[in-house]
Design a protein around this motif. Structure first.
Motif, PDB file in Angstrom:
ATOM      1  N   HIS A 133       0.832  -1.202   0.000  1.00  0.00           N
ATOM      2  CA  HIS A 133       0.000   0.000   0.000  1.00  0.00           C
ATOM      3  C   HIS A 133       0.872   1.261   0.000  1.00  0.00           C
ATOM      4  O   HIS A 133       0.636   2.186  -0.789  1.00  0.00           O
ATOM      5  N   LEU A 134       1.881   1.295   0.858  1.00  0.00           N
ATOM      6  CA  LEU A 134       2.770   2.460   0.927  1.00  0.00           C
ATOM      7  C   LEU A 134       3.481   2.677  -0.404  1.00  0.00           C
ATOM      8  O   LEU A 134       3.616   3.817  -0.874  1.00  0.00           O
ATOM      9  N   ASP A 135       3.939   1.597  -1.012  1.00  0.00           N
ATOM     10  CA  ASP A 135       4.646   1.710  -2.289  1.00  0.00           C
ATOM     11  C   ASP A 135       3.734   2.294  -3.376  1.00  0.00           C
ATOM     12  O   ASP A 135       4.166   3.136  -4.171  1.00  0.00           O
ATOM     13  N   LYS A 136       2.486   1.851  -3.414  1.00  0.00           N
ATOM     14  CA  LYS A 136       1.561   2.371  -4.425  1.00  0.00           C
ATOM     15  C   LYS A 136       1.309   3.859  -4.221  1.00  0.00           C
ATOM     16  O   LYS A 136       1.233   4.626  -5.192  1.00  0.00           O
ATOM     17  N   GLU A 137       1.176   4.260  -2.972  1.00  0.00           N
ATOM     18  CA  GLU A 137       0.971   5.689  -2.703  1.00  0.00           C
ATOM     19  C   GLU A 137       2.182   6.512  -3.138  1.00  0.00           C
ATOM     20  O   GLU A 137       2.044   7.553  -3.785  1.00  0.00           O
ATOM     21  N   GLU A 138       3.361   6.041  -2.777  1.00  0.00           N
ATOM     22  CA  GLU A 138       4.570   6.824  -3.035  1.00  0.00           C
ATOM     23  C   GLU A 138       4.944   6.855  -4.507  1.00  0.00           C
ATOM     24  O   GLU A 138       5.483   7.854  -4.995  1.00  0.00           O
ATOM     25  N   ARG A 139       4.683   5.772  -5.223  1.00  0.00           N
ATOM     26  CA  ARG A 139       5.113   5.697  -6.631  1.00  0.00           C
ATOM     27  C   ARG A 139       4.122   6.318  -7.604  1.00  0.00           C
ATOM     28  O   ARG A 139       4.526   6.803  -8.668  1.00  0.00           O
ATOM     29  N   ALA A 140       2.845   6.310  -7.248  1.00  0.00           N
ATOM     30  CA  ALA A 140       1.841   6.770  -8.216  1.00  0.00           C
ATOM     31  C   ALA A 140       0.946   7.875  -7.674  1.00  0.00           C
ATOM     32  O   ALA A 140       0.895   8.975  -8.234  1.00  0.00           O
ATOM     33  N   LEU A 141       0.231   7.600  -6.588  1.00  0.00           N
ATOM     34  CA  LEU A 141      -0.781   8.551  -6.124  1.00  0.00           C
ATOM     35  C   LEU A 141      -0.190   9.857  -5.626  1.00  0.00           C
ATOM     36  O   LEU A 141      -0.618  10.949  -6.044  1.00  0.00           O
ATOM     37  N   PHE A 142       0.772   9.786  -4.734  1.00  0.00           N
ATOM     38  CA  PHE A 142       1.308  11.015  -4.145  1.00  0.00           C
ATOM     39  C   PHE A 142       1.964  11.932  -5.179  1.00  0.00           C
ATOM     40  O   PHE A 142       1.768  13.158  -5.127  1.00  0.00           O
ATOM     41  N   PRO A 143       2.762  11.411  -6.122  1.00  0.00           N
ATOM     42  CA  PRO A 143       3.312  12.309  -7.147  1.00  0.00           C
ATOM     43  C   PRO A 143       2.223  13.027  -7.945  1.00  0.00           C
ATOM     44  O   PRO A 143       2.383  14.207  -8.294  1.00  0.00           O
ATOM     45  N   THR A 144       1.128  12.339  -8.224  1.00  0.00           N
ATOM     46  CA  THR A 144       0.020  12.974  -8.941  1.00  0.00           C
ATOM     47  C   THR A 144      -0.566  14.122  -8.124  1.00  0.00           C
ATOM     48  O   THR A 144      -0.848  15.209  -8.642  1.00  0.00           O
ATOM     49  N   ILE A 145      -0.722  13.897  -6.823  1.00  0.00           N
ATOM     50  CA  ILE A 145      -1.272  14.931  -5.944  1.00  0.00           C
ATOM     51  C   ILE A 145      -0.324  16.119  -5.856  1.00  0.00           C
ATOM     52  O   ILE A 145      -0.746  17.280  -5.933  1.00  0.00           O
ATOM     53  N   VAL A 146       0.963  15.853  -5.701  1.00  0.00           N
ATOM     54  CA  VAL A 146       1.947  16.929  -5.579  1.00  0.00           C
ATOM     55  C   VAL A 146       1.982  17.778  -6.847  1.00  0.00           C
ATOM     56  O   VAL A 146       2.215  18.995  -6.786  1.00  0.00           O
ATOM     57  N   LEU A 147       1.739  17.170  -7.990  1.00  0.00           N
ATOM     58  CA  LEU A 147       1.719  17.909  -9.252  1.00  0.00           C
ATOM     59  C   LEU A 147       0.435  18.717  -9.450  1.00  0.00           C
ATOM     60  O   LEU A 147       0.262  19.390 -10.464  1.00  0.00           O
ATOM     61  N   GLY A 148      -0.475  18.658  -8.466  1.00  0.00           N
ATOM     62  CA  GLY A 148      -1.708  19.408  -8.572  1.00  0.00           C
ATOM     63  C   GLY A 148      -2.732  18.783  -9.478  1.00  0.00           C
ATOM     64  O   GLY A 148      -3.629  19.467  -9.983  1.00  0.00           O
ATOM     65  N   GLN A 149      -2.644  17.460  -9.669  1.00  0.00           N
ATOM     66  CA  GLN A 149      -3.558  16.757 -10.564  1.00  0.00           C
ATOM     67  C   GLN A 149      -4.454  15.785  -9.802  1.00  0.00           C
ATOM     68  O   GLN A 149      -4.830  14.728 -10.298  1.00  0.00           O
ATOM     69  N   GLY A 150      -4.790  16.176  -8.567  1.00  0.00           N
ATOM     70  CA  GLY A 150      -5.560  15.281  -7.714  1.00  0.00           C
ATOM     71  C   GLY A 150      -6.892  14.871  -8.276  1.00  0.00           C
ATOM     72  O   GLY A 150      -7.373  13.753  -8.029  1.00  0.00           O
ATOM     73  N   ARG A 151      -7.535  15.757  -9.074  1.00  0.00           N
ATOM     74  CA  ARG A 151      -8.843  15.409  -9.635  1.00  0.00           C
ATOM     75  C   ARG A 151      -8.756  14.245 -10.610  1.00  0.00           C
ATOM     76  O   ARG A 151      -9.769  13.595 -10.905  1.00  0.00           O
ATOM     77  N   LEU A 152      -7.558  13.976 -11.127  1.00  0.00           N
ATOM     78  CA  LEU A 152      -7.370  12.843 -12.040  1.00  0.00           C
ATOM     79  C   LEU A 152      -7.150  11.534 -11.277  1.00  0.00           C
ATOM     80  O   LEU A 152      -7.044  10.479 -11.907  1.00  0.00           O
ATOM     81  N   ALA A 153      -7.086  11.628  -9.949  1.00  0.00           N
ATOM     82  CA  ALA A 153      -6.741  10.458  -9.144  1.00  0.00           C
ATOM     83  C   ALA A 153      -7.924   9.921  -8.343  1.00  0.00           C
ATOM     84  O   ALA A 153      -7.735   9.233  -7.341  1.00  0.00           O
ATOM     85  N   ALA A 154      -9.136  10.214  -8.792  1.00  0.00           N
ATOM     86  CA  ALA A 154     -10.309   9.775  -8.031  1.00  0.00           C
ATOM     87  C   ALA A 154     -10.349   8.257  -7.857  1.00  0.00           C
ATOM     88  O   ALA A 154     -10.630   7.749  -6.763  1.00  0.00           O
ATOM     89  N   THR A 155     -10.070   7.533  -8.919  1.00  0.00           N
ATOM     90  CA  THR A 155     -10.125   6.067  -8.824  1.00  0.00           C
ATOM     91  C   THR A 155      -9.031   5.515  -7.923  1.00  0.00           C
ATOM     92  O   THR A 155      -9.317   4.694  -7.034  1.00  0.00           O
ATOM     93  N   PRO A 156      -7.749   5.918  -8.082  1.00  0.00           N
ATOM     94  CA  PRO A 156      -6.727   5.441  -7.143  1.00  0.00           C
ATOM     95  C   PRO A 156      -7.034   5.805  -5.700  1.00  0.00           C
ATOM     96  O   PRO A 156      -6.758   5.011  -4.790  1.00  0.00           O
ATOM     97  N   ILE A 157      -7.606   6.972  -5.477  1.00  0.00           N
ATOM     98  CA  ILE A 157      -7.947   7.366  -4.110  1.00  0.00           C
ATOM     99  C   ILE A 157      -9.006   6.424  -3.535  1.00  0.00           C
ATOM    100  O   ILE A 157      -8.909   5.996  -2.371  1.00  0.00           O
ATOM    101  N   ARG A 158     -10.007   6.079  -4.336  1.00  0.00           N
ATOM    102  CA  ARG A 158     -11.025   5.131  -3.853  1.00  0.00           C
ATOM    103  C   ARG A 158     -10.396   3.780  -3.519  1.00  0.00           C
ATOM    104  O   ARG A 158     -10.781   3.127  -2.535  1.00  0.00           O
ATOM    105  N   VAL A 159      -9.411   3.362  -4.312  1.00  0.00           N
ATOM    106  CA  VAL A 159      -8.721   2.103  -4.029  1.00  0.00           C
ATOM    107  C   VAL A 159      -7.964   2.184  -2.712  1.00  0.00           C
ATOM    108  O   VAL A 159      -8.011   1.268  -1.881  1.00  0.00           O
ATOM    109  N   MET A 160      -7.277   3.299  -2.491  1.00  0.00           N
ATOM    110  CA  MET A 160      -6.535   3.465  -1.245  1.00  0.00           C
ATOM    111  C   MET A 160      -7.479   3.481  -0.043  1.00  0.00           C
ATOM    112  O   MET A 160      -7.182   2.899   1.007  1.00  0.00           O
ATOM    113  N   GLU A 161      -8.625   4.150  -0.191  1.00  0.00           N
ATOM    114  CA  GLU A 161      -9.587   4.186   0.907  1.00  0.00           C
ATOM    115  C   GLU A 161     -10.142   2.799   1.200  1.00  0.00           C
ATOM    116  O   GLU A 161     -10.355   2.429   2.372  1.00  0.00           O
ATOM    117  N   SER A 162     -10.357   2.010   0.150  1.00  0.00           N
ATOM    118  CA  SER A 162     -10.817   0.636   0.348  1.00  0.00           C
ATOM    119  C   SER A 162      -9.764  -0.187   1.075  1.00  0.00           C
ATOM    120  O   SER A 162     -10.087  -0.980   1.983  1.00  0.00           O
TER     121      SER A 162
END
Length: 223
Positions: A133-162
């Protein structure tokens, strides 16, 4: 409330009353299990350590773990950095240590009916799932958020919440296996320290998930 620590307090009393103590003792190679009846002063003398410095280290680590900050107004990149540098790093250090302690308890006390048989295997499974879980956040989700593209990450965010829900279920199973982190009367210092640290681990994981689910993710989805 935890009892104050003095140089005359035994290693066992300190380790079972202060969650940070067993980590400090492990780093300083102070045997709080087989020689837990020794006072901190005696144990430090054998190792050439200053008891007051060890006390300060324990209290400092406890203080760092309990510090809270209001992240609702912090930039998203700062929140992400805090999550990775604080919560992720601590998870990667703490879970293997908990697995080792659980294996030691099961090996030494396997003949006792109260022994938490299977706890080490359960914690190993938790470690595997959490580290993925940590690896997925650090490699994909968090970089997307830092780049200001969080709205494109709705599906990965739902996966992380699950997956957060799955982690919560695993923690509930840990509580069940440890009788709500209640050591039996015959528990040794390592056993007691393990349960204390598992309870601290649960509390910190709750803080971690709260920061992601209720602060980072909602704000990221609005960027």
């Amino acid at each position: 409330m935890a009892q104050p620590i003095t140089a005359a307090t035994s290693l066992a009393e300190i380790a079972t009353g202060h969650a940070a103590a067993s980590r400090v003792f492990q780093r300083r190679r102070l045997d709080f299990c087989c020689h837990g009846s020794r006072s901190l002063s005696q144990a430090c003398e054998d190792r050439g350590l200053d008891p007051e410095s060890v006390i300060e280290e324990i209290l400092g680590e406890e203080g760092a773990a309990s510090k809270s900050a209001d992240f609702h107004e912090q930039p998203l990149d700062e929140i992400v950095a805090h999550i990775v540098e604080h919560y992720h790093q601590r998870l990667r250090a703490e879970l293997p240590a908990l697995v080792t302690m659980a294996k030691r308890v099961e090996a030494r006390h396997g003949d006792k009916p109260s022994c938490p048989h299977g706890l080490a295997r359960h914690l190993e499974k938790m470690q595997h799932e959490l580290f993925r879980h940590l690896d997925k956040e650090e490699r994909a989700l968090f970089p997307t958020i830092v780049l200001g593209q969080g709205r494109l990450a709705a599906t990965p965010i739902r996966v992380m919440e699950s997956e957060h829900e799955e982690h919560a279920a695993a923690v509930a199973e840990t509580r069940k296996r440890t009788d709500d982190y209640t050591p039996p009367p015959e528990a040794c210092p390592t056993w007691r320290a393990l349960y204390l640290r598992l309870e601290e681990f649960e509390l910190e994981l709750m803080e971690h998930v709260h920061l992601e689910n209720h602060v980072l993710f909602p704000r990221a989805l609005r960027t």
